[in-house]
Motif scaffolding. Structure first.
Motif, PDB file in Angstrom:
ATOM      1  N   ARG A 233       1.465 -28.142 -57.979  1.00  0.00           N
ATOM      2  CA  ARG A 233       1.208 -26.760 -58.378  1.00  0.00           C
ATOM      3  C   ARG A 233       1.108 -25.919 -57.114  1.00  0.00           C
ATOM      4  NH1 ARG A 233      -1.565 -24.347 -62.788  1.00  0.00           N
ATOM      5  NH2 ARG A 233      -2.066 -26.423 -63.544  1.00  0.00           N
ATOM      6  N   SER A 234       1.852 -24.803 -57.076  1.00  0.00           N
ATOM      7  CA  SER A 234       1.825 -23.938 -55.894  1.00  0.00           C
ATOM      8  C   SER A 234       0.845 -22.785 -56.074  1.00  0.00           C
ATOM      9  CB  SER A 234       3.223 -23.380 -55.595  1.00  0.00           C
ATOM     10  OG  SER A 234       3.483 -22.266 -56.423  1.00  0.00           O
ATOM     11  N   ASP A 235       0.558 -22.113 -54.970  1.00  0.00           N
ATOM     12  CA  ASP A 235      -0.299 -20.938 -55.025  1.00  0.00           C
ATOM     13  C   ASP A 235       0.414 -19.733 -55.624  1.00  0.00           C
ATOM     14  OD1 ASP A 235       1.413 -20.387 -52.913  1.00  0.00           O
ATOM     15  OD2 ASP A 235      -0.172 -19.993 -51.459  1.00  0.00           O
ATOM     16  N   ARG A 236       1.684 -19.898 -55.995  1.00  0.00           N
ATOM     17  CA  ARG A 236       2.448 -18.838 -56.666  1.00  0.00           C
ATOM     18  C   ARG A 236       2.461 -19.046 -58.178  1.00  0.00           C
ATOM     19  NH1 ARG A 236       6.543 -19.130 -52.045  1.00  0.00           N
ATOM     20  NH2 ARG A 236       7.448 -20.966 -53.010  1.00  0.00           N
ATOM     21  N   PHE A 237       1.644 -19.971 -58.660  1.00  0.00           N
ATOM     22  CA  PHE A 237       1.602 -20.311 -60.081  1.00  0.00           C
ATOM     23  C   PHE A 237       2.944 -20.858 -60.554  1.00  0.00           C
ATOM     24  CE2 PHE A 237      -1.430 -16.858 -59.347  1.00  0.00           C
ATOM     25  CZ  PHE A 237      -2.603 -17.547 -59.626  1.00  0.00           C
ATOM     26  N   THR A 238       3.570 -21.645 -59.682  1.00  0.00           N
ATOM     27  CA  THR A 238       4.789 -22.349 -60.024  1.00  0.00           C
ATOM     28  C   THR A 238       4.544 -23.844 -59.842  1.00  0.00           C
ATOM     29  OG1 THR A 238       5.674 -22.189 -57.779  1.00  0.00           O
ATOM     30  CG2 THR A 238       6.330 -20.451 -59.346  1.00  0.00           C
ATOM     31  N   ALA A 239       5.473 -24.620 -60.352  1.00  0.00           N
ATOM     32  CA  ALA A 239       5.441 -26.070 -60.169  1.00  0.00           C
ATOM     33  C   ALA A 239       6.645 -26.455 -59.322  1.00  0.00           C
ATOM     34  CB  ALA A 239       5.507 -26.767 -61.522  1.00  0.00           C
ATOM     35  N   VAL A 240       6.454 -27.407 -58.428  1.00  0.00           N
ATOM     36  CA  VAL A 240       7.552 -27.920 -57.622  1.00  0.00           C
ATOM     37  C   VAL A 240       7.630 -29.417 -57.880  1.00  0.00           C
ATOM     38  CG1 VAL A 240       8.530 -28.218 -55.318  1.00  0.00           C
ATOM     39  CG2 VAL A 240       7.250 -26.128 -55.873  1.00  0.00           C
ATOM     40  N   LYS A 241       8.783 -29.834 -58.394  1.00  0.00           N
ATOM     41  CA  LYS A 241       9.011 -31.248 -58.693  1.00  0.00           C
ATOM     42  C   LYS A 241       9.790 -31.858 -57.544  1.00  0.00           C
ATOM     43  CE  LYS A 241      10.733 -34.218 -62.426  1.00  0.00           C
ATOM     44  NZ  LYS A 241      11.312 -34.193 -63.792  1.00  0.00           N
ATOM     45  N   PHE A 242       9.224 -32.904 -56.946  1.00  0.00           N
ATOM     46  CA  PHE A 242       9.863 -33.651 -55.865  1.00  0.00           C
ATOM     47  C   PHE A 242      10.414 -34.942 -56.468  1.00  0.00           C
ATOM     48  CE2 PHE A 242       6.842 -30.958 -53.685  1.00  0.00           C
ATOM     49  CZ  PHE A 242       7.522 -30.559 -52.546  1.00  0.00           C
ATOM     50  N   PHE A 243      11.709 -35.129 -56.336  1.00  0.00           N
ATOM     51  CA  PHE A 243      12.389 -36.262 -56.958  1.00  0.00           C
ATOM     52  C   PHE A 243      12.510 -37.426 -55.988  1.00  0.00           C
ATOM     53  CE2 PHE A 243      13.561 -32.608 -59.333  1.00  0.00           C
ATOM     54  CZ  PHE A 243      13.722 -33.041 -60.638  1.00  0.00           C
ATOM     55  N   ASP A 244      12.380 -38.631 -56.520  1.00  0.00           N
ATOM     56  CA  ASP A 244      12.575 -39.844 -55.728  1.00  0.00           C
ATOM     57  C   ASP A 244      14.056 -40.119 -55.491  1.00  0.00           C
ATOM     58  OD1 ASP A 244       9.823 -40.273 -55.661  1.00  0.00           O
ATOM     59  OD2 ASP A 244       9.857 -41.558 -57.439  1.00  0.00           O
ATOM     60  N   ARG A 245      14.892 -39.754 -56.467  1.00  0.00           N
ATOM     61  CA  ARG A 245      16.322 -40.073 -56.387  1.00  0.00           C
ATOM     62  C   ARG A 245      17.168 -38.808 -56.450  1.00  0.00           C
ATOM     63  NH1 ARG A 245      16.756 -44.000 -61.266  1.00  0.00           N
ATOM     64  NH2 ARG A 245      18.790 -43.008 -61.283  1.00  0.00           N
ATOM     65  N   LEU A 246      18.210 -38.777 -55.643  1.00  0.00           N
ATOM     66  CA  LEU A 246      19.106 -37.624 -55.589  1.00  0.00           C
ATOM     67  C   LEU A 246      19.813 -37.400 -56.919  1.00  0.00           C
ATOM     68  CD1 LEU A 246      20.352 -35.323 -53.932  1.00  0.00           C
ATOM     69  CD2 LEU A 246      22.100 -36.945 -53.161  1.00  0.00           C
ATOM     70  N   ASP A 247      20.258 -38.456 -57.594  1.00  0.00           N
ATOM     71  CA  ASP A 247      20.979 -38.271 -58.849  1.00  0.00           C
ATOM     72  C   ASP A 247      20.103 -37.631 -59.916  1.00  0.00           C
ATOM     73  OD1 ASP A 247      19.530 -40.764 -58.970  1.00  0.00           O
ATOM     74  OD2 ASP A 247      20.770 -41.403 -60.652  1.00  0.00           O
ATOM     75  N   ARG A 248      18.816 -37.954 -59.935  1.00  0.00           N
ATOM     76  CA  ARG A 248      17.899 -37.349 -60.907  1.00  0.00           C
ATOM     77  C   ARG A 248      17.668 -35.874 -60.563  1.00  0.00           C
ATOM     78  NH1 ARG A 248      17.076 -40.620 -65.380  1.00  0.00           N
ATOM     79  NH2 ARG A 248      14.903 -40.120 -65.538  1.00  0.00           N
ATOM     80  N   PHE A 249      17.526 -35.578 -59.265  1.00  0.00           N
ATOM     81  CA  PHE A 249      17.415 -34.187 -58.812  1.00  0.00           C
ATOM     82  C   PHE A 249      18.650 -33.410 -59.244  1.00  0.00           C
ATOM     83  CE2 PHE A 249      19.134 -31.241 -55.687  1.00  0.00           C
ATOM     84  CZ  PHE A 249      18.161 -30.250 -55.669  1.00  0.00           C
ATOM     85  N   GLU A 250      19.828 -33.960 -58.988  1.00  0.00           N
ATOM     86  CA  GLU A 250      21.078 -33.259 -59.300  1.00  0.00           C
ATOM     87  C   GLU A 250      21.207 -32.975 -60.791  1.00  0.00           C
ATOM     88  OE1 GLU A 250      23.827 -35.958 -57.456  1.00  0.00           O
ATOM     89  OE2 GLU A 250      23.902 -34.758 -55.606  1.00  0.00           O
ATOM     90  N   ARG A 251      20.817 -33.925 -61.633  1.00  0.00           N
ATOM     91  CA  ARG A 251      20.939 -33.702 -63.077  1.00  0.00           C
ATOM     92  C   ARG A 251      19.955 -32.622 -63.536  1.00  0.00           C
ATOM     93  NH1 ARG A 251      23.699 -35.864 -67.240  1.00  0.00           N
ATOM     94  NH2 ARG A 251      25.201 -35.631 -65.565  1.00  0.00           N
ATOM     95  N   GLU A 252      18.713 -32.702 -63.088  1.00  0.00           N
ATOM     96  CA  GLU A 252      17.752 -31.679 -63.517  1.00  0.00           C
ATOM     97  C   GLU A 252      18.202 -30.305 -63.021  1.00  0.00           C
ATOM     98  OE1 GLU A 252      13.017 -30.945 -63.968  1.00  0.00           O
ATOM     99  OE2 GLU A 252      13.956 -32.882 -64.327  1.00  0.00           O
ATOM    100  N   HIS A 253      18.711 -30.247 -61.797  1.00  0.00           N
ATOM    101  CA  HIS A 253      19.211 -28.985 -61.257  1.00  0.00           C
ATOM    102  C   HIS A 253      20.374 -28.474 -62.099  1.00  0.00           C
ATOM    103  CE1 HIS A 253      21.123 -26.633 -57.720  1.00  0.00           C
ATOM    104  NE2 HIS A 253      20.299 -25.865 -58.381  1.00  0.00           N
ATOM    105  N   GLU A 254      21.272 -29.344 -62.488  1.00  0.00           N
ATOM    106  CA  GLU A 254      22.412 -28.958 -63.321  1.00  0.00           C
ATOM    107  C   GLU A 254      21.945 -28.371 -64.653  1.00  0.00           C
ATOM    108  OE1 GLU A 254      26.474 -30.979 -65.186  1.00  0.00           O
ATOM    109  OE2 GLU A 254      24.945 -32.271 -64.299  1.00  0.00           O
ATOM    110  N   VAL A 255      20.968 -29.001 -65.278  1.00  0.00           N
ATOM    111  CA  VAL A 255      20.456 -28.498 -66.558  1.00  0.00           C
ATOM    112  C   VAL A 255      19.812 -27.123 -66.356  1.00  0.00           C
ATOM    113  CG1 VAL A 255      18.793 -28.889 -68.428  1.00  0.00           C
ATOM    114  CG2 VAL A 255      20.173 -30.796 -67.567  1.00  0.00           C
TER     115      VAL A 255
END
Length: 160
Positions: free
Chosen positions: A33-55
């Motif tokens: 949780r950031s001080d901007r009232f946002t959430a930042v998701k850190f991914f373990d795997r690049l392929d999972r990051f890429e798919r969530e980003h695509e969606v």
């Protein structure tokens, strides 16, 4: 949490993290949780990051902020080098976690007994909200073109 990406993200995007969201690391990584009232998701795997980003790109391009009366987080930014996606924080009812979403051609041809077991598992998880959860997942598919395979009350939540 000591992941060096946390400090790098704070420096790069001039924010501070206030702690983790959720019970702790999940199957894809962890969320802060950031001080901007946002959430930042850190991914373990690049392929999972890429798919969530695509969606998120599809939902952003289509102006999607609700699906079947459920909030979806709004995309803020992605950083491929840190495998991080920043999004708004949503309240119930919500639908989230798109890293495991599949395009139609990627969905395995499940045997009937596997589909029956999955439906029974969802009935156990959602109890009297089973039909509602299936409806939300189906509307997600119709709206985005992606199918959610990782369905549980942490990803599809109702007003309680």
């Amino acid at each position: 949490m000591t992941d060096p990406r946390i400090r790098d993200y704070e420096t790069r995007y001039e924010c501070r993290f206030k702690g983790m969201l959720g019970a702790g690391p999940g199957q894809d990584g962890f969320v802060m949780r950031s001080d901007r009232f946002t959430a930042v998701k850190f991914f373990d795997r690049l392929d999972r990051f890429e798919r969530e980003h695509e969606v998120y790109q599809v939902m952003s391009a289509r102006g999607i902020c609700f699906i079947a009366e459920h909030y979806v987080p709004l995309f803020v930014r992605a950083d491929e080098s840190l495998r991080a996606i920043e999004m708004t924080i949503v309240e119930r009812p919500f639908i989230l976690d798109f890293a495991g979403a599949k395009r139609p051609e990627e969905i395995p041809d499940f045997e009937p007994h596997v589909l029956e077991e999955h439906a029974e598992h969802l009935r156990e998880l959602f109890d009297d909200r089973y039909a509602d959860a299936v409806h939300v997942a189906e509307m997600f598919r119709r709206t985005t073109g992606f199918t959610l395979l990782d369905i549980h009350p942490g990803n599809i939540a109702f007003d309680e």
